[in-house]
Design a protein around this motif. Structure first.
Motif, PDB file in Angstrom:
ATOM      1  N   ILE A  75       0.853  -1.169   0.000  1.00  0.00           N
ATOM      2  CA  ILE A  75       0.000   0.000   0.000  1.00  0.00           C
ATOM      3  C   ILE A  75       0.899   1.232   0.000  1.00  0.00           C
ATOM      4  O   ILE A  75       2.075   1.144   0.350  1.00  0.00           O
ATOM      5  N   TYR A  76       0.346   2.373  -0.441  1.00  0.00           N
ATOM      6  CA  TYR A  76       1.161   3.583  -0.500  1.00  0.00           C
ATOM      7  C   TYR A  76       0.393   4.793   0.003  1.00  0.00           C
ATOM      8  O   TYR A  76      -0.834   4.819   0.021  1.00  0.00           O
ATOM      9  N   SER A  77       1.163   5.781   0.421  1.00  0.00           N
ATOM     10  CA  SER A  77       0.623   7.067   0.823  1.00  0.00           C
ATOM     11  C   SER A  77       1.441   8.141   0.129  1.00  0.00           C
ATOM     12  O   SER A  77       2.668   8.044   0.071  1.00  0.00           O
ATOM     13  N   ASP A  78       0.769   9.166  -0.405  1.00  0.00           N
ATOM     14  CA  ASP A  78       1.512  10.268  -1.023  1.00  0.00           C
ATOM     15  C   ASP A  78       1.366  11.554  -0.212  1.00  0.00           C
ATOM     16  O   ASP A  78       1.708  12.628  -0.673  1.00  0.00           O
ATOM     17  N   ASP A  79       0.878  11.401   1.037  1.00  0.00           N
ATOM     18  CA  ASP A  79       0.718  12.579   1.894  1.00  0.00           C
ATOM     19  C   ASP A  79       1.305  12.359   3.290  1.00  0.00           C
ATOM     20  O   ASP A  79       0.781  12.850   4.285  1.00  0.00           O
ATOM     21  N   GLY A  80       2.388  11.610   3.355  1.00  0.00           N
ATOM     22  CA  GLY A  80       3.067  11.410   4.634  1.00  0.00           C
ATOM     23  C   GLY A  80       2.394  10.441   5.578  1.00  0.00           C
ATOM     24  O   GLY A  80       2.663  10.448   6.766  1.00  0.00           O
ATOM     25  N   GLY A  81       1.519   9.587   5.069  1.00  0.00           N
ATOM     26  CA  GLY A  81       0.892   8.561   5.890  1.00  0.00           C
ATOM     27  C   GLY A  81      -0.474   8.915   6.434  1.00  0.00           C
ATOM     28  O   GLY A  81      -1.026   8.173   7.239  1.00  0.00           O
ATOM     29  N   ILE A  82      -1.045  10.031   5.983  1.00  0.00           N
ATOM     30  CA  ILE A  82      -2.387  10.406   6.439  1.00  0.00           C
ATOM     31  C   ILE A  82      -3.431   9.511   5.765  1.00  0.00           C
ATOM     32  O   ILE A  82      -4.326   8.980   6.410  1.00  0.00           O
ATOM     33  N   ASN A  83      -3.300   9.346   4.446  1.00  0.00           N
ATOM     34  CA  ASN A  83      -4.217   8.501   3.664  1.00  0.00           C
ATOM     35  C   ASN A  83      -3.409   7.426   2.954  1.00  0.00           C
ATOM     36  O   ASN A  83      -2.297   7.681   2.495  1.00  0.00           O
ATOM     37  N   TRP A  84      -4.008   6.243   2.818  1.00  0.00           N
ATOM     38  CA  TRP A  84      -3.328   5.109   2.186  1.00  0.00           C
ATOM     39  C   TRP A  84      -4.170   4.578   1.033  1.00  0.00           C
ATOM     40  O   TRP A  84      -5.394   4.626   1.060  1.00  0.00           O
ATOM     41  N   ASN A  85      -3.483   4.066   0.014  1.00  0.00           N
ATOM     42  CA  ASN A  85      -4.117   3.532  -1.191  1.00  0.00           C
ATOM     43  C   ASN A  85      -3.516   2.173  -1.521  1.00  0.00           C
ATOM     44  O   ASN A  85      -2.382   1.876  -1.163  1.00  0.00           O
ATOM     45  N   ASN A  86      -4.266   1.399  -2.279  1.00  0.00           N
ATOM     46  CA  ASN A  86      -3.822   0.082  -2.709  1.00  0.00           C
ATOM     47  C   ASN A  86      -2.838   0.206  -3.873  1.00  0.00           C
ATOM     48  O   ASN A  86      -3.146   0.821  -4.884  1.00  0.00           O
ATOM     49  N   PHE A  87      -1.664  -0.361  -3.727  1.00  0.00           N
ATOM     50  CA  PHE A  87      -0.705  -0.428  -4.831  1.00  0.00           C
ATOM     51  C   PHE A  87      -0.757  -1.810  -5.459  1.00  0.00           C
ATOM     52  O   PHE A  87      -0.906  -1.957  -6.652  1.00  0.00           O
ATOM     53  N   THR A  88      -0.643  -2.838  -4.655  1.00  0.00           N
ATOM     54  CA  THR A  88      -0.860  -4.217  -5.103  1.00  0.00           C
ATOM     55  C   THR A  88      -1.693  -4.910  -4.039  1.00  0.00           C
ATOM     56  O   THR A  88      -1.601  -4.592  -2.867  1.00  0.00           O
ATOM     57  N   GLN A  89      -2.511  -5.828  -4.465  1.00  0.00           N
ATOM     58  CA  GLN A  89      -3.315  -6.597  -3.525  1.00  0.00           C
ATOM     59  C   GLN A  89      -3.299  -8.042  -3.970  1.00  0.00           C
ATOM     60  O   GLN A  89      -3.261  -8.339  -5.152  1.00  0.00           O
ATOM     61  N   GLN A  90      -3.317  -8.938  -3.000  1.00  0.00           N
ATOM     62  CA  GLN A  90      -3.289 -10.378  -3.259  1.00  0.00           C
ATOM     63  C   GLN A  90      -2.139 -10.726  -4.199  1.00  0.00           C
ATOM     64  O   GLN A  90      -2.292 -11.441  -5.170  1.00  0.00           O
ATOM     65  N   SER A  91      -0.991 -10.187  -3.874  1.00  0.00           N
ATOM     66  CA  SER A  91       0.215 -10.448  -4.639  1.00  0.00           C
ATOM     67  C   SER A  91       1.080 -11.416  -3.844  1.00  0.00           C
ATOM     68  O   SER A  91       0.706 -11.827  -2.748  1.00  0.00           O
ATOM     69  N   PRO A  92       2.239 -11.782  -4.375  1.00  0.00           N
ATOM     70  CA  PRO A  92       3.102 -12.664  -3.594  1.00  0.00           C
ATOM     71  C   PRO A  92       3.393 -12.051  -2.228  1.00  0.00           C
ATOM     72  O   PRO A  92       3.399 -10.833  -2.065  1.00  0.00           O
TER      73      PRO A  92
END
Length: 125
Positions: A75-92
């Motif tokens: 998962i990633y955040s582009d605002d210093g960890g306030i909001n998080w988004n899915n980058f990969t899911q159900q991956s290795p």
């Protein structure tokens, strides 16, 4: 329990902790109050194993999720960890992630038996 810790390099009082069972928590007051910042994601965020920032943008964060029993991803955040988004899911099941030190947007990850190279587009702040 706590399985990952990240301190904002620009603010000594801002920390993120990853937990094995409850996602990522954030404090901006040196640990007096903690808020879960991954509760609003559309899938369970369990087993936070690592939290890192991009070398040239400390507001861009990646976190590895997953346990031996629950598939994870990044998962990633582009605002210093306030909001998080899915980058990969159900991956290795990733064990480790890091940014290349000089090539912007190049990420290396390792799984149980493999090494992965991922190119991402970083949002500059």
């Amino acid at each position: 329990w706590t399985s990952a810790i990240y301190n904002d390099p620009n603010d000594i009082n801002t920390f993120l902790i990853g937990t094995n069972t409850s996602g990522i928590f954030r404090t901006t007051d040196g640990g007096q109050q903690w808020d879960c910042v991954t509760d609003d994601m559309d899938f369970p965020v369990l087993g936070i194993n690592q939290i890192i920032s991009a070398p040239d943008n400390p507001d861009y964060l990646l976190a590895i999720t997953g346990t031996n029993f629950v598939e994870g991803g990044i998962i990633y955040s582009d605002d210093g960890g306030i909001n998080w988004n899915n980058f990969t899911q159900q991956s290795p099941q990733f064990n480790w992630v890091d940014f290349h030190p000089t090539i912007n947007g190049l990420v290396f990850t390792t799984g149980k038996n493999d090494i992965y190279v991922i190119g991402i587009r970083l949002i500059q702040s």
